[in-house]
Design a protein around this motif. Sequence first.
Motif, PDB file in Angstrom:
ATOM      1  N   THR A 262       0.833  -1.204   0.000  1.00  0.00           N
ATOM      2  CA  THR A 262       0.000   0.000   0.000  1.00  0.00           C
ATOM      3  C   THR A 262       0.868   1.255   0.000  1.00  0.00           C
TER       4      THR A 262
ATOM      5  N   ASP B 130      -7.987  -4.440  -2.019  1.00  0.00           N
ATOM      6  CA  ASP B 130      -7.789  -5.105  -0.735  1.00  0.00           C
ATOM      7  C   ASP B 130      -9.002  -4.846   0.164  1.00  0.00           C
TER       8      ASP B 130
ATOM      9  N   HIS C 256      -6.973  -0.340   3.182  1.00  0.00           N
ATOM     10  CA  HIS C 256      -6.012   0.580   3.814  1.00  0.00           C
ATOM     11  C   HIS C 256      -5.783   1.829   2.973  1.00  0.00           C
TER      12      HIS C 256
ATOM     13  N   ASP D  72      -3.482  -1.899  -5.829  1.00  0.00           N
ATOM     14  CA  ASP D  72      -2.983  -2.341  -4.520  1.00  0.00           C
ATOM     15  C   ASP D  72      -3.700  -3.642  -4.167  1.00  0.00           C
TER      16      ASP D  72
HETATM   17 MG   LIG Z   1      -1.783  -3.039   2.014  1.00  0.00          MG
END
Ligand SMILES: [Mg+2]
Length: 253
Positions: free
Chosen positions: A16, A39, A43, A124
């Motif tokens: 990330t 994800d 995040h 990501d």
């Molecule tokens: Mg991550």
Amino acid sequence: MARLAIFNCKGGVGKTTTALNLAAALARAGESVCLADMDPQAHLTRIFDKLPDSPDASLFALYAHATPLRALLQELPGLGQLLPAHGQLMKVDSLFGKGPSTLNRLRIGLETLESDYAGHVLIDCCPYVGVLSLSAVFAASSVLIPVSSDYLSLQGAKQIDHALNALEPVLKRRMPRRYLITRFDRRRRMGEDIRRRLREEVGDDLCETVISENVAVAMSPSLGKDVFAYKSDSRGAQDYQALLDELRAANLI
Ligand SMILES: [Mg+2]
Ligand SMILES: Nc1ncnc2c1ncn2[C@@H]1O[C@H](COP(=O)(O)OP(=O)(O)OP(=O)(O)O)[C@@H](O)[C@H]1O
């Protein structure tokens, strides 16, 4: 335009962080960039405080309702665009299966987006091999694999190389890839040892650039910032600029 999946099935290696700061380096170079958060932990989405209330405003909607990606884009002032994540992404495989229609959904979504949006896309990924990360690899023009400077990460990197090679018959090409050493501590001999062993393992697929362990890199996300916006003269900012230059020289971006 590049579609770069940032993937490692090991958690906490800097995926990330690398998505955020590579996007910032691109934006500073005047290039358009879209961050796709695949994800379920979301995040990246949380760094920008863009977590949607409804999964239908996130990448989940691509799978649940075939929502076009352009309808999901969120503006990130000074940086680019975000395709936000939501915790419901965790359920994609149980709800929609692991078949080709699910696995190719992101690839087709991004190809369709290209007619409206001519920018680079950085994806990501989540820290496990599953439908979400495979979808990202299928959608990618290349894969960037952050590897943190410890021995367990070295083992993980070898597994990823085998997994990417095993996908070759499906992808009908060798997936271009680069391994990136992160959280590198120049004062410790272990870091150099890991670098040497990874070089033996993956050869020229190892980036020359290493990302140092750096306070500005660690601090900036907590303020909703990338490392350039937080401290443009930091070691971390210099490292991520060097990474962009290297990926550019290799025509991966
Ligand atoms: Mg991550
Ligand atoms: N170069 C660095 N210097 C200092 N801290 C770093 C660096 N890179 C990452 N970190 C810190 O390491 C932790 C994990 O980083 P990050 O969240 O980017 O990893 P990740 O691979 O995305 O994790 P996950 O697998 O959970 O998604 C974070 O606290 C981050 O701030």
